[in-house]
Design a protein around this motif. Structure first.
Motif, short mmCIF file in Angstrom:
data_model
loop_
_atom_site.label_atom_id
_atom_site.label_comp_id
_atom_site.label_asym_id
_atom_site.label_seq_id
_atom_site.Cartn_x
_atom_site.Cartn_y
_atom_site.Cartn_z
N PRO A 134 0.84 -1.21 0.00
CA PRO A 134 0.00 0.00 0.00
C PRO A 134 0.87 1.26 0.00
O PRO A 134 1.95 1.27 0.58
CB PRO A 134 -0.81 -0.11 1.29
N GLU A 136 1.23 5.04 1.16
CA GLU A 136 0.73 5.93 2.19
C GLU A 136 1.00 7.37 1.82
O GLU A 136 1.95 7.67 1.09
CB GLU A 136 1.40 5.60 3.53
N ARG A 137 0.18 8.27 2.35
CA ARG A 137 0.36 9.70 2.15
C ARG A 137 0.78 10.32 3.47
O ARG A 137 0.34 9.87 4.53
CB ARG A 137 -0.93 10.35 1.69
N GLU A 139 0.65 12.74 6.57
CA GLU A 139 -0.50 13.33 7.26
C GLU A 139 -0.66 14.79 6.87
O GLU A 139 0.31 15.49 6.65
CB GLU A 139 -0.33 13.21 8.76
N GLN A 143 -6.22 14.21 -0.40
CA GLN A 143 -6.27 13.36 -1.58
C GLN A 143 -6.77 14.17 -2.77
O GLN A 143 -7.76 14.89 -2.68
CB GLN A 143 -7.21 12.17 -1.31
#
Length: 145
Positions: A134, A136-137, A139, A143
């Motif tokens: 996966p 991740e972005r 914090e 999006q």
């Protein structure tokens, strides 16, 4: 001081060729000391065959497997005596082969017959090692579509 002398005379030309060839001998691959190999898969086993004629496999051959690499090390000692003349050949040679990724290093068999060494390694069932990772972005970052 004694000087070694050649007993048989071959004439001047062969001696010149010997002198010219000697410095280049170290740069040539060892043609007489090569170990010819072939490999294939048969009955769920990876098979490696090596030509090793004139060798005692119990005394002169060592086979090892480590970290996916199969290594064959052999030593040849041969001596012929005819009257007052002796001729000998000797040398060691080693070949290493990277095994397929799905071999079982605990199931290795080796046989020697009529100058051919055959080493076989069981192929384990291929497992799907791929999995999705996966993304991740950080914090606070929203999006975007």
């Amino acid at each position: 001081m004694s000087v070694p002398m050649r007993r048989e005379s071959r004439g001047l030309v062969p001696d010149l060729f010997d002198l010219l060839e000697a410095p280049l001998a170290a740069m040539r691959p060892m043609a007489g000391q090569q170990m010819r190999l072939e490999d294939y898969v048969r009955d769920d086993r990876y098979v490696l065959r090596a030509e090793l004629p004139g060798i005692d496999p119990e005394k002169d051959v060592e086979i090892s497997v480590s970290n996916g690499v199969l290594t064959i090390h052999a030593e040849r000692r041969h001596e012929e005596r005819q009257g007052h003349r002796t001729e000998f050949r000797y040398g060691t040679f080693t070949r290493s082969v990277v095994l397929p990724p799905n071999v079982d290093e605990n199931d290795v068999k080796a046989t020697y017959d009529q100058g051919i060494l055959e080493v076989s390694v069981r192929l384990a069932e291929e497992r799907e090692e791929r999995r999705r990772i996966p993304i991740e972005r950080p914090e606070g970052q929203r999006q975007q579509d």
